[in-house]
Design a protein around this motif. Structure first.
Motif, PDB file in Angstrom:
ATOM      1  N   SER A 105       0.901  -1.438  -0.109  1.00 61.39           N
ATOM      2  CA  SER A 105       0.110   0.015  -0.042  1.00 61.39           C
ATOM      3  C   SER A 105       0.943   1.384   0.110  1.00 61.39           C
ATOM      4  CB  SER A 105      -0.919   0.041   1.483  1.00 61.39           C
ATOM      5  OG  SER A 105      -0.123  -0.068   2.391  1.00 61.39           O
ATOM      6  N   PHE A 138       3.151   4.293  -1.199  1.00 60.75           N
ATOM      7  CA  PHE A 138       2.764   5.211  -2.450  1.00 60.75           C
ATOM      8  C   PHE A 138       4.111   5.805  -2.676  1.00 60.75           C
ATOM      9  CE2 PHE A 138       0.709   8.683  -4.833  1.00 60.75           C
ATOM     10  CZ  PHE A 138       0.099   8.001  -5.659  1.00 60.75           C
ATOM     11  N   LEU A 166      -4.607   7.018   0.164  1.00 64.79           N
ATOM     12  CA  LEU A 166      -4.061   5.849   0.863  1.00 64.79           C
ATOM     13  C   LEU A 166      -4.945   4.867   1.157  1.00 64.79           C
ATOM     14  CD1 LEU A 166      -1.342   7.935   2.777  1.00 64.79           C
ATOM     15  CD2 LEU A 166      -1.010   6.875   0.649  1.00 64.79           C
ATOM     16  N   GLU A 174      -7.515   3.822  -0.572  1.00 60.63           N
ATOM     17  CA  GLU A 174      -7.580   3.109  -1.984  1.00 60.63           C
ATOM     18  C   GLU A 174      -6.260   2.308  -2.054  1.00 60.63           C
ATOM     19  OE1 GLU A 174     -10.099   2.258  -3.701  1.00 60.63           O
ATOM     20  OE2 GLU A 174     -11.321   3.838  -2.730  1.00 60.63           O
ATOM     21  N   MET A 175      -5.141   2.687  -1.637  1.00 58.27           N
ATOM     22  CA  MET A 175      -4.197   1.814  -2.007  1.00 58.27           C
ATOM     23  C   MET A 175      -4.021   0.481  -0.851  1.00 58.27           C
ATOM     24  SD  MET A 175      -1.961   2.855  -4.241  1.00 58.27           S
ATOM     25  CE  MET A 175      -0.719   1.698  -3.693  1.00 58.27           C
ATOM     26  N   ARG A 176      -4.478   0.746   0.189  1.00 55.81           N
ATOM     27  CA  ARG A 176      -4.623  -0.312   0.957  1.00 55.81           C
ATOM     28  C   ARG A 176      -5.759  -1.459   0.249  1.00 55.81           C
ATOM     29  NH1 ARG A 176      -4.810   2.150   7.228  1.00 55.81           N
ATOM     30  NH2 ARG A 176      -2.430   3.057   6.918  1.00 55.81           N
ATOM     31  N   ALA A 209      -6.389  -1.695  -2.708  1.00 57.09           N
ATOM     32  CA  ALA A 209      -5.673  -2.406  -3.721  1.00 57.09           C
ATOM     33  C   ALA A 209      -5.176  -3.571  -3.593  1.00 57.09           C
ATOM     34  CB  ALA A 209      -4.551  -1.287  -4.313  1.00 57.09           C
ATOM     35  N   TYR A 226       4.871   5.182 -11.553  1.00 54.20           N
ATOM     36  CA  TYR A 226       4.933   4.615 -10.139  1.00 54.20           C
ATOM     37  C   TYR A 226       6.062   4.811  -9.484  1.00 54.20           C
ATOM     38  CZ  TYR A 226       0.901   2.512 -12.885  1.00 54.20           C
ATOM     39  OH  TYR A 226      -0.231   2.263 -13.612  1.00 54.20           O
ATOM     40  N   GLN A 236       6.977   1.819  -7.273  1.00 46.73           N
ATOM     41  CA  GLN A 236       5.976   1.330  -6.265  1.00 46.73           C
ATOM     42  C   GLN A 236       4.705   1.081  -7.135  1.00 46.73           C
ATOM     43  OE1 GLN A 236       5.844   2.416  -2.262  1.00 46.73           O
ATOM     44  NE2 GLN A 236       7.371   4.026  -2.636  1.00 46.73           N
ATOM     45  N   THR A 283      -0.354  -0.408  -7.266  1.00 49.43           N
ATOM     46  CA  THR A 283      -0.876   0.883  -7.604  1.00 49.43           C
ATOM     47  C   THR A 283      -1.616   0.681  -8.895  1.00 49.43           C
ATOM     48  OG1 THR A 283       1.102   1.885  -6.800  1.00 49.43           O
ATOM     49  CG2 THR A 283      -0.116   3.309  -7.931  1.00 49.43           C
ATOM     50  N   LEU A 286      -4.991  -0.334  -9.147  1.00 53.48           N
ATOM     51  CA  LEU A 286      -5.757   1.017  -8.765  1.00 53.48           C
ATOM     52  C   LEU A 286      -6.116   1.523 -10.067  1.00 53.48           C
ATOM     53  CD1 LEU A 286      -7.321   2.862  -6.922  1.00 53.48           C
ATOM     54  CD2 LEU A 286      -5.161   4.104  -6.300  1.00 53.48           C
TER      55      LEU A 286
END
Ligand SMILES: Cc1cc2nc3c(=O)[nH]c(=O)nc-3n(C[C@H](O)[C@H](O)[C@H](O)COP(=O)(O)OP(=O)(O)OC[C@H]3O[C@@H](n4cnc5c(N)ncnc54)[C@H](O)[C@@H]3O)c2cc1C
Length: 475
Positions: free
Chosen positions: A93, A95, A115, A117-119, A121, A393, A396, A400, A403
């Motif tokens: 997660s 970023f 952040l 939304e990253m979790r 993902a 990215y 990373q 991502t 997402l």
């Protein structure tokens, strides 16, 4: 089905030994023969450049939401050839822009949403792997950001504080030296920040399995089909190849670092190499000394990034940046085999784990990742031109890109969802400087940050953030 309008005989790019590009491609469980190439000009609803995670996730979510769409993916080599089939196995997660910097640039709520939304993902990658029966070796071990030496302790405290300011600290924990050693025994580890929102994966198996899932849904993937250019305007946008154009309502540019090879995008992304070394499977005695039963993804708190993971078959993967940027944003296979960087990684791995004394390193590889000028990934769609892209990215990109795939699918299908309002959407970083300034700047920052790291380790004093390299490399 795609309509092939006509076919022309043209020489194809050579078939490479794709297994030699990474341990992951070598152990993908497949022979890695390429799929058919584009036979000739074609039409589609959506034409995607690149069969890495970004292109494949975009195709996947488009087709799961609109099964009648004609989706065509054009891949220069084979699916998973790029960073997606070679990376450090972190599905994290994390970023590229730090939580504090996100808050400064976009405000508390937008930073928090992104952040979170990253979790999601990270969860979503695991969910789809299970649903599509992809043997991605997804293990939800979390992530440890380790303070190696006293100079790195303030950095992990700051990282925790910035999550606290966003109200995202729940389930994230600061560990002292003993608690860290209880998870993994690393020389001079003074503490760590534990974050559960991270998994390890087998990247090539995930990429190759996704490609098959896309095909099951009706998508078409043409391999060994490099896109030489793209055109907008006229009746429809199109991807151009030596064997004809693919016209579509929407084209998607999902080639990450390799996009810098396209004339129109040359200054949008800076290709930087990340390199990896891998040990042999370690004996039970060595593992007893090291611990690491939880298979967390591990990194230290240096500016010059390092990243570690433990593979399913009991090896240690040790990756890092530091290989030099090449003039003109050039990308070549030989840059992935930069001996001094691989040697440095092997020796650093031995510094981290005394149990590696006498252990063999069996693999060394690398690949290019893409830095936008402000470190901020872009997920964008221009409906008037019919062009979508997700890129930048900064190393990373595993979670991502998931997402990105969901975001681009929603944007292209005209769905206004929470993710289509994130700060990554239609973000436009300014281009990199022309050469030779780009080369001078990149090399200066690379060398400068290494010096800052070395000084901090030597003196035990944390970096003060006051050098020009730190200011230029700030994210
Ligand atoms: C060594 C290394 C380690 C990394 N470790 C991690 C990690 O542990 N965790 C993490 O989150 N991220 C990591 N990253 C970054 C992450 O792997 C990438 O951000 C992510 O895989 C990008 O996916 P992508 O599909 O956008 O790009 P890629 O995987 O690079 O795929 C792009 C694809 O497009 C194709 N292509 C490019 N140009 C053309 C063209 N003109 N015509 C046709 N096809 C084209 C390429 O052949 C390639 O297959 C790492 C990257 C590297 C290089």
């Amino acid at each position: 089905m795609t309509r092939a309008l006509s076919a022309r005989q043209s020489p194809r790019p050579e078939h490479k030994d794709y297994r030699s590009y990474s341990f992951w491609l070598e152990t993908s469980g497949e022979e890695l023969l390429s799929r058919p190439s584009l036979p000739g000009p074609a039409e589609a609803d959506v034409a995607i450049l690149g069969a890495g995670f970004t292109g494949l996730w975009t195709a996947y979510y488009l087709l799961t939401q609109e099964p009648s769409l004609r989706v065509v993916v054009l891949e220069a080599e084979i699916s998973g050839f790029g960073a997606s089939g070679r990376n450090g196995a972190w599905c994290s997660s994390g970023f590229p822009v730090s939580p504090g910097e996100l808050r400064r640039r976009f405000g508390r709520e937008a930073a928090r949403e992104l952040l979170l939304e990253m979790r999601s993902a990270v969860d979503e990658v695991g969910r789809v792997a299970t649903a599509e029966e992809i043997d991605a070796q997804y293990v939800r071990g979390g992530q440890l950001r380790v303070a190696r030496g006293p100079s790195q302790l303030p950095g992990i405290q700051r990282a925790y504080d910035s999550l606290l300011e966003l109200g995202l600290e729940r389930s994230v924990r600061l560990l002292d030296a003993d608690e860290t050693a209880g998870r993994v025994r690393i020389t001079d580890a003074r503490g760590a920040l534990y974050n559960p929102h991270c998994a390890t994966i087998h990247p090539a198996r995930l990429a190759r399995g996704l490609a098959r899932a896309v095909e099951r849904l009706g998508g078409e993937i043409f391999e060994r089909t490099p896109v030489t250019d793209y055109e907008v305007g006229g009746k429809s946008p199109r991807l151009v190849t030596d064997w004809g154009e693919v016209r579509a309502r929407t084209i998607v540019l999902a080639g990450e670092a390799y996009l810098a090879r396209l004339r129109k995008l040359r200054r949008q992304l800076l290709p930087i190499y990340s390199l990896i070394v891998l040990t042999e499977p370690l004996s039970e005695e060595r593992w007893a000394e090291i611990g690491w039963e939880g298979r967390e993804c591990v990194a230290s708190n240096r500016y010059t990034v390092d990243y570690l993971s433990r593979t399913e078959d009991g090896r240690i993967l040790f990756g890092g940046r530091g290989a030099p940027y090449h003039y003109g944003s050039r990308i070549k296979d030989e840059y992935e085999r930069h001996q001094p960087t691989h040697q440095m990684l092997r020796s650093t791995a031995r510094d981290w784990f005394s149990a590696l004394e006498g252990a063999r390193f069996t693999h060394a590889w690398g690949g290019p990742l893409a830095l936008p000028r402000d470190w901020m990934p872009t997920m964008s769609y221009d409906a008037s031109q019919g062009v979508a892209t997700a890129r930048g990215y900064t190393g990373q990109g595993v979670a991502t890109a998931n997402l990105s795939g969901r975001t681009l699918a929603d944007l292209i299908l005209g769905r206004d969802t929470g993710i289509t309002r994130l700060p990554t959407v239609n973000h436009k970083p300014r281009p990199w400087e022309p050469e030779p300034l780009r080369w001078l700047g990149a090399r200066y920052v690379q060398r400068g940050l290494m010096k800052v790291d070395d000084r901090a380790e030597r003196t035990g004093e944390p970096p003060k953030g006051k050098t020009l390299a730190e200011w230029l490399g700030k994210h």
